[in-house]
Design a protein around this motif. Structure first.
Motif, PDB file in Angstrom:
ATOM      1  N   ALA A  11      40.356  25.639  43.914  1.00  0.00           N
ATOM      2  CA  ALA A  11      40.470  26.153  45.281  1.00  0.00           C
ATOM      3  C   ALA A  11      41.616  27.142  45.419  1.00  0.00           C
ATOM      4  CB  ALA A  11      40.644  24.997  46.263  1.00  0.00           C
ATOM      5  N   ASP A  12      42.751  26.895  44.770  1.00  0.00           N
ATOM      6  CA  ASP A  12      43.884  27.808  44.892  1.00  0.00           C
ATOM      7  C   ASP A  12      43.553  29.183  44.337  1.00  0.00           C
ATOM      8  OD1 ASP A  12      45.595  25.985  46.186  1.00  0.00           O
ATOM      9  OD2 ASP A  12      46.238  25.132  44.273  1.00  0.00           O
ATOM     10  N   ALA A  13      42.843  29.234  43.221  1.00  0.00           N
ATOM     11  CA  ALA A  13      42.447  30.512  42.628  1.00  0.00           C
ATOM     12  C   ALA A  13      41.470  31.256  43.542  1.00  0.00           C
ATOM     13  CB  ALA A  13      41.832  30.300  41.252  1.00  0.00           C
ATOM     14  N   VAL A  14      40.540  30.527  44.146  1.00  0.00           N
ATOM     15  CA  VAL A  14      39.574  31.142  45.054  1.00  0.00           C
ATOM     16  C   VAL A  14      40.280  31.669  46.298  1.00  0.00           C
ATOM     17  CG1 VAL A  14      37.556  30.721  46.519  1.00  0.00           C
ATOM     18  CG2 VAL A  14      37.613  29.813  44.198  1.00  0.00           C
ATOM     19  N   LEU A  15      41.227  30.901  46.832  1.00  0.00           N
ATOM     20  CA  LEU A  15      41.970  31.353  48.006  1.00  0.00           C
ATOM     21  C   LEU A  15      42.755  32.622  47.692  1.00  0.00           C
ATOM     22  CD1 LEU A  15      43.296  27.975  49.451  1.00  0.00           C
ATOM     23  CD2 LEU A  15      41.460  29.397  50.345  1.00  0.00           C
ATOM     24  N   LYS A  16      43.389  32.666  46.535  1.00  0.00           N
ATOM     25  CA  LYS A  16      44.151  33.843  46.128  1.00  0.00           C
ATOM     26  C   LYS A  16      43.235  35.061  45.999  1.00  0.00           C
ATOM     27  CE  LYS A  16      47.390  35.445  42.602  1.00  0.00           C
ATOM     28  NZ  LYS A  16      48.120  35.094  41.390  1.00  0.00           N
ATOM     29  N   ALA A  17      42.068  34.874  45.375  1.00  0.00           N
ATOM     30  CA  ALA A  17      41.099  35.964  45.244  1.00  0.00           C
ATOM     31  C   ALA A  17      40.568  36.377  46.614  1.00  0.00           C
ATOM     32  CB  ALA A  17      39.951  35.548  44.324  1.00  0.00           C
ATOM     33  N   GLY A  18      40.395  35.412  47.498  1.00  0.00           N
ATOM     34  CA  GLY A  18      39.931  35.709  48.847  1.00  0.00           C
ATOM     35  C   GLY A  18      40.926  36.559  49.621  1.00  0.00           C
ATOM     36  N   VAL A  19      42.201  36.218  49.518  1.00  0.00           N
ATOM     37  CA  VAL A  19      43.233  37.014  50.190  1.00  0.00           C
ATOM     38  C   VAL A  19      43.200  38.454  49.676  1.00  0.00           C
ATOM     39  CG1 VAL A  19      45.735  37.337  50.400  1.00  0.00           C
ATOM     40  CG2 VAL A  19      44.744  35.078  50.757  1.00  0.00           C
ATOM     41  N   ALA A  20      43.081  38.605  48.361  1.00  0.00           N
ATOM     42  CA  ALA A  20      43.038  39.939  47.764  1.00  0.00           C
ATOM     43  C   ALA A  20      41.836  40.743  48.260  1.00  0.00           C
ATOM     44  CB  ALA A  20      43.014  39.835  46.241  1.00  0.00           C
ATOM     45  N   ALA A  21      40.735  40.042  48.572  1.00  0.00           N
ATOM     46  CA  ALA A  21      39.509  40.712  49.032  1.00  0.00           C
ATOM     47  C   ALA A  21      39.433  40.811  50.553  1.00  0.00           C
ATOM     48  CB  ALA A  21      38.284  39.969  48.499  1.00  0.00           C
ATOM     49  N   GLY A  22      40.443  40.284  51.250  1.00  0.00           N
ATOM     50  CA  GLY A  22      40.438  40.323  52.707  1.00  0.00           C
ATOM     51  C   GLY A  22      39.555  39.274  53.348  1.00  0.00           C
ATOM     52  N   VAL A  23      39.312  38.173  52.618  1.00  0.00           N
ATOM     53  CA  VAL A  23      38.441  37.102  53.101  1.00  0.00           C
ATOM     54  C   VAL A  23      39.296  35.919  53.543  1.00  0.00           C
ATOM     55  CG1 VAL A  23      36.640  35.472  52.437  1.00  0.00           C
ATOM     56  CG2 VAL A  23      36.574  37.794  51.566  1.00  0.00           C
ATOM     57  N   ASN A  24      39.010  35.386  54.715  1.00  0.00           N
ATOM     58  CA  ASN A  24      39.743  34.248  55.253  1.00  0.00           C
ATOM     59  C   ASN A  24      39.008  32.958  54.888  1.00  0.00           C
ATOM     60  OD1 ASN A  24      41.529  32.671  56.701  1.00  0.00           O
ATOM     61  ND2 ASN A  24      40.574  33.089  58.670  1.00  0.00           N
ATOM     62  N   LEU A  25      39.583  32.185  53.982  1.00  0.00           N
ATOM     63  CA  LEU A  25      39.015  30.908  53.558  1.00  0.00           C
ATOM     64  C   LEU A  25      39.989  29.791  53.905  1.00  0.00           C
ATOM     65  CD1 LEU A  25      37.875  32.041  50.008  1.00  0.00           C
ATOM     66  CD2 LEU A  25      36.418  31.755  52.001  1.00  0.00           C
ATOM     67  N   ARG A  26      39.506  28.567  53.888  1.00  0.00           N
ATOM     68  CA  ARG A  26      40.330  27.405  54.216  1.00  0.00           C
ATOM     69  C   ARG A  26      40.253  26.420  53.059  1.00  0.00           C
ATOM     70  NH1 ARG A  26      37.028  25.877  57.413  1.00  0.00           N
ATOM     71  NH2 ARG A  26      36.316  23.807  57.001  1.00  0.00           N
ATOM     72  N   LYS A  27      41.407  25.953  52.595  1.00  0.00           N
ATOM     73  CA  LYS A  27      41.424  24.954  51.523  1.00  0.00           C
ATOM     74  C   LYS A  27      41.119  23.576  52.108  1.00  0.00           C
ATOM     75  CE  LYS A  27      44.195  23.108  47.736  1.00  0.00           C
ATOM     76  NZ  LYS A  27      45.457  23.247  46.981  1.00  0.00           N
ATOM     77  N   VAL A  28      40.111  22.923  51.543  1.00  0.00           N
ATOM     78  CA  VAL A  28      39.757  21.565  51.954  1.00  0.00           C
ATOM     79  C   VAL A  28      40.448  20.574  51.016  1.00  0.00           C
ATOM     80  CG1 VAL A  28      37.856  19.934  52.261  1.00  0.00           C
ATOM     81  CG2 VAL A  28      37.546  22.344  52.892  1.00  0.00           C
ATOM     82  N   ASP A  29      40.293  20.799  49.716  1.00  0.00           N
ATOM     83  CA  ASP A  29      40.995  20.018  48.696  1.00  0.00           C
ATOM     84  C   ASP A  29      41.029  20.861  47.424  1.00  0.00           C
ATOM     85  OD1 ASP A  29      38.503  19.635  47.337  1.00  0.00           O
ATOM     86  OD2 ASP A  29      38.139  17.768  48.411  1.00  0.00           O
ATOM     87  N   LYS A  30      41.370  20.260  46.283  1.00  0.00           N
ATOM     88  CA  LYS A  30      41.541  21.038  45.056  1.00  0.00           C
ATOM     89  C   LYS A  30      40.264  21.712  44.567  1.00  0.00           C
ATOM     90  CE  LYS A  30      43.437  18.269  42.088  1.00  0.00           C
ATOM     91  NZ  LYS A  30      44.219  17.455  41.155  1.00  0.00           N
ATOM     92  N   GLN A  31      39.110  21.182  44.972  1.00  0.00           N
ATOM     93  CA  GLN A  31      37.846  21.737  44.486  1.00  0.00           C
ATOM     94  C   GLN A  31      36.879  22.153  45.592  1.00  0.00           C
ATOM     95  OE1 GLN A  31      36.567  18.744  41.595  1.00  0.00           O
ATOM     96  NE2 GLN A  31      37.232  20.154  39.987  1.00  0.00           N
ATOM     97  N   HIS A  32      37.393  22.344  46.796  1.00  0.00           N
ATOM     98  CA  HIS A  32      36.533  22.784  47.908  1.00  0.00           C
ATOM     99  C   HIS A  32      37.301  23.738  48.814  1.00  0.00           C
ATOM    100  CE1 HIS A  32      34.630  18.972  46.693  1.00  0.00           C
ATOM    101  NE2 HIS A  32      33.514  19.588  47.047  1.00  0.00           N
TER     102      HIS A  32
END
Length: 64
Positions: A11-32
Protein backbone atom coordinates in the motif's frame (compact mmCIF):
# COMPACT_ATOMS: atom_id res chain seq x y z
CA UNK A 1 -20.34 7.34 -5.66
CA UNK A 2 -18.50 4.04 -5.49
CA UNK A 3 -15.96 3.53 -2.72
CA UNK A 4 -13.98 0.34 -2.53
CA UNK A 5 -10.87 -1.19 -1.07
CA UNK A 6 -8.34 -2.47 -3.56
CA UNK A 7 -5.91 -5.25 -2.70
CA UNK A 8 -2.30 -4.36 -3.50
CA UNK A 9 1.07 -5.90 -2.75
CA UNK A 10 2.40 -2.80 -0.93
CA UNK A 11 0.00 0.00 0.00
CA UNK A 12 2.79 2.47 0.79
CA UNK A 13 4.35 1.99 -2.65
CA UNK A 14 0.97 2.43 -4.35
CA UNK A 15 0.25 5.58 -2.34
CA UNK A 16 3.64 7.02 -3.29
CA UNK A 17 3.03 6.23 -6.98
CA UNK A 18 -0.45 7.71 -6.68
CA UNK A 19 0.88 10.99 -5.30
CA UNK A 20 3.37 11.16 -8.18
CA UNK A 21 0.50 10.64 -10.65
CA UNK A 22 -1.81 13.15 -8.94
CA UNK A 23 -4.17 10.44 -7.67
CA UNK A 24 -5.76 10.70 -4.23
CA UNK A 25 -5.82 7.26 -2.56
CA UNK A 26 -6.46 6.21 1.03
CA UNK A 27 -4.44 3.61 2.93
CA UNK A 28 -6.67 0.99 4.54
CA UNK A 29 -3.89 -1.34 5.71
CA UNK A 30 -0.55 -2.70 4.45
CA UNK A 31 -2.17 -4.48 1.50
CA UNK A 32 -5.25 -2.39 0.69
CA UNK A 33 -5.90 1.13 -0.55
CA UNK A 34 -9.24 2.86 -0.85
CA UNK A 35 -10.50 4.54 -3.99
CA UNK A 36 -13.62 6.57 -4.67
CA UNK A 37 -15.24 6.94 -8.06
CA UNK A 38 -18.28 9.01 -9.03
CA UNK A 39 -20.08 10.35 -12.07
CA UNK A 40 -17.18 12.71 -12.83
CA UNK A 41 -14.68 9.84 -13.08
CA UNK A 42 -13.45 9.40 -16.64
CA UNK A 43 -11.86 6.50 -18.48
CA UNK A 44 -8.62 8.48 -18.30
CA UNK A 45 -8.93 8.51 -14.49
CA UNK A 46 -9.40 4.73 -14.42
CA UNK A 47 -6.47 4.32 -16.80
CA UNK A 48 -4.31 6.40 -14.46
CA UNK A 49 -5.32 4.20 -11.51
CA UNK A 50 -4.37 1.08 -13.45
CA UNK A 51 -1.04 2.63 -14.47
CA UNK A 52 -0.31 3.48 -10.82
CA UNK A 53 -0.91 -0.13 -9.81
CA UNK A 54 1.10 -1.46 -12.72
CA UNK A 55 4.03 0.84 -11.89
CA UNK A 56 4.52 -1.00 -8.59
CA UNK A 57 4.07 -4.47 -10.08
CA UNK A 58 0.37 -5.00 -9.35
CA UNK A 59 -1.75 -5.81 -12.38
CA UNK A 60 -5.12 -7.13 -11.21
CA UNK A 61 -7.76 -4.62 -10.14
CA UNK A 62 -9.83 -6.26 -7.41
CA UNK A 63 -12.31 -4.28 -5.35
CA UNK A 64 -13.49 -5.76 -2.08
Amino acid sequence: MLCCGVQVSDADAVLKAGVAAGVNLRKVDKQHVGISLDETTTLADVDTLLKVRHSVGDTLLLCI
